[in-house]
Design a protein around this motif. Structure first.
Motif, short mmCIF file in Angstrom:
data_model
loop_
_atom_site.label_atom_id
_atom_site.label_comp_id
_atom_site.label_asym_id
_atom_site.label_seq_id
_atom_site.Cartn_x
_atom_site.Cartn_y
_atom_site.Cartn_z
N ILE A 7 -38.15 -15.00 -3.33
CA ILE A 7 -39.49 -15.39 -3.81
C ILE A 7 -39.90 -14.49 -4.96
CG2 ILE A 7 -41.93 -15.52 -3.18
CD1 ILE A 7 -40.98 -16.33 -0.36
N GLN A 8 -39.62 -13.21 -4.83
CA GLN A 8 -39.93 -12.27 -5.90
C GLN A 8 -39.10 -12.59 -7.15
OE1 GLN A 8 -38.92 -8.22 -4.97
NE2 GLN A 8 -40.69 -7.42 -6.12
N PHE A 9 -37.85 -12.97 -6.95
CA PHE A 9 -36.99 -13.34 -8.08
C PHE A 9 -37.57 -14.54 -8.82
CE2 PHE A 9 -33.52 -16.04 -9.63
CZ PHE A 9 -32.99 -15.20 -10.59
N ILE A 10 -37.99 -15.55 -8.09
CA ILE A 10 -38.56 -16.76 -8.72
C ILE A 10 -39.83 -16.41 -9.47
CG2 ILE A 10 -39.62 -19.00 -8.22
CD1 ILE A 10 -37.51 -19.33 -6.00
N GLN A 11 -40.65 -15.54 -8.91
CA GLN A 11 -41.87 -15.11 -9.60
C GLN A 11 -41.54 -14.38 -10.91
OE1 GLN A 11 -43.73 -12.78 -6.54
NE2 GLN A 11 -44.87 -14.52 -5.69
N GLN A 12 -40.52 -13.56 -10.88
CA GLN A 12 -40.12 -12.85 -12.09
C GLN A 12 -39.57 -13.81 -13.14
OE1 GLN A 12 -37.35 -9.93 -10.67
NE2 GLN A 12 -38.95 -8.57 -9.88
N VAL A 13 -38.80 -14.80 -12.70
CA VAL A 13 -38.26 -15.79 -13.63
C VAL A 13 -39.40 -16.57 -14.26
CG1 VAL A 13 -36.93 -17.93 -13.78
CG2 VAL A 13 -36.01 -15.98 -12.51
N ARG A 14 -40.37 -17.00 -13.48
CA ARG A 14 -41.51 -17.75 -14.02
C ARG A 14 -42.30 -16.90 -15.00
NH1 ARG A 14 -45.19 -20.66 -10.06
NH2 ARG A 14 -45.57 -21.92 -11.90
N ALA A 15 -42.43 -15.61 -14.72
CA ALA A 15 -43.16 -14.72 -15.62
C ALA A 15 -42.42 -14.58 -16.95
CB ALA A 15 -43.34 -13.35 -14.98
N GLU A 16 -41.10 -14.49 -16.91
CA GLU A 16 -40.32 -14.38 -18.14
C GLU A 16 -40.33 -15.68 -18.93
OE1 GLU A 16 -38.91 -11.70 -19.58
OE2 GLU A 16 -39.84 -10.55 -17.97
N VAL A 17 -40.25 -16.80 -18.25
CA VAL A 17 -40.26 -18.10 -18.94
C VAL A 17 -41.60 -18.34 -19.61
CG1 VAL A 17 -40.17 -20.60 -18.56
CG2 VAL A 17 -38.45 -19.15 -17.53
N SER A 18 -42.67 -17.84 -19.01
CA SER A 18 -43.99 -18.03 -19.61
C SER A 18 -44.13 -17.23 -20.92
CB SER A 18 -45.09 -17.63 -18.63
OG SER A 18 -45.07 -16.25 -18.40
N LYS A 19 -43.28 -16.22 -21.13
CA LYS A 19 -43.33 -15.43 -22.36
C LYS A 19 -42.60 -16.11 -23.52
CE LYS A 19 -43.31 -11.05 -19.85
NZ LYS A 19 -42.54 -9.83 -19.60
N VAL A 20 -41.79 -17.10 -23.21
CA VAL A 20 -41.00 -17.77 -24.25
C VAL A 20 -41.91 -18.59 -25.15
CG1 VAL A 20 -39.19 -19.48 -24.68
CG2 VAL A 20 -38.95 -17.88 -22.78
N VAL A 21 -41.68 -18.48 -26.45
CA VAL A 21 -42.43 -19.28 -27.42
C VAL A 21 -41.56 -20.49 -27.75
CG1 VAL A 21 -43.49 -19.33 -29.70
CG2 VAL A 21 -43.54 -17.24 -28.34
N TRP A 22 -41.93 -21.64 -27.23
CA TRP A 22 -41.14 -22.84 -27.42
C TRP A 22 -41.44 -23.45 -28.79
CZ3 TRP A 22 -37.45 -23.30 -23.98
CH2 TRP A 22 -37.63 -22.72 -22.73
N PRO A 23 -40.41 -23.99 -29.46
CA PRO A 23 -40.65 -24.59 -30.78
C PRO A 23 -41.43 -25.90 -30.65
CG PRO A 23 -38.39 -24.95 -30.10
CD PRO A 23 -39.01 -24.05 -29.07
N LEU A 30 -37.25 -30.62 -37.94
CA LEU A 30 -36.93 -30.02 -39.23
C LEU A 30 -35.61 -29.25 -39.18
CD1 LEU A 30 -37.99 -29.65 -42.10
CD2 LEU A 30 -39.10 -27.57 -41.32
N THR A 31 -35.41 -28.44 -38.17
CA THR A 31 -34.16 -27.69 -38.08
C THR A 31 -32.97 -28.61 -37.82
OG1 THR A 31 -34.64 -27.19 -35.76
CG2 THR A 31 -35.21 -25.51 -37.38
N THR A 32 -33.16 -29.67 -37.07
CA THR A 32 -32.08 -30.63 -36.83
C THR A 32 -31.67 -31.31 -38.13
OG1 THR A 32 -32.87 -31.02 -34.58
CG2 THR A 32 -31.40 -32.67 -35.52
N VAL A 33 -32.65 -31.72 -38.93
CA VAL A 33 -32.36 -32.34 -40.22
C VAL A 33 -31.64 -31.35 -41.13
CG1 VAL A 33 -33.45 -33.25 -42.31
CG2 VAL A 33 -34.20 -34.04 -40.08
#
Length: 65
Positions: A7-23, A30-33
């Motif tokens: 449970i602690q691992f999943i909480q840490q993963v969610r916290a890290e994923v929330s820091k990601v800046v998604w394009p 634009l980058t695909t083109v």
């Protein structure tokens, strides 16, 4: 390596994923083109280089053959 609580691992993963800046959708498109354009330019460049080398070798082998 310490064994952590799942449970602690999943909480840490969610916290890290929330820091990601998604394009944004526009950035992805634009980058695909740009990738397709650069790949096309590279293909044309190497095709021309290949034609040049082939022509040069045919000329050289025709001269000595």
């Amino acid at each position: 390596m310490a064994i952590s609580n799942p449970i602690q691992f999943i909480q840490q993963v969610r916290a890290e994923v929330s820091k990601v800046v998604w394009p944004t959708r526009r950035e992805v498109v634009l980058t695909t083109v740009m990738v397709f354009i650069m790949a096309s330019l590279a293909a044309v460049f190497f095709a021309l280089v290949d034609l040049g080398i082939r022509g040069g070798l045919q000329l050289l082998l025709g001269y000595f053959g």
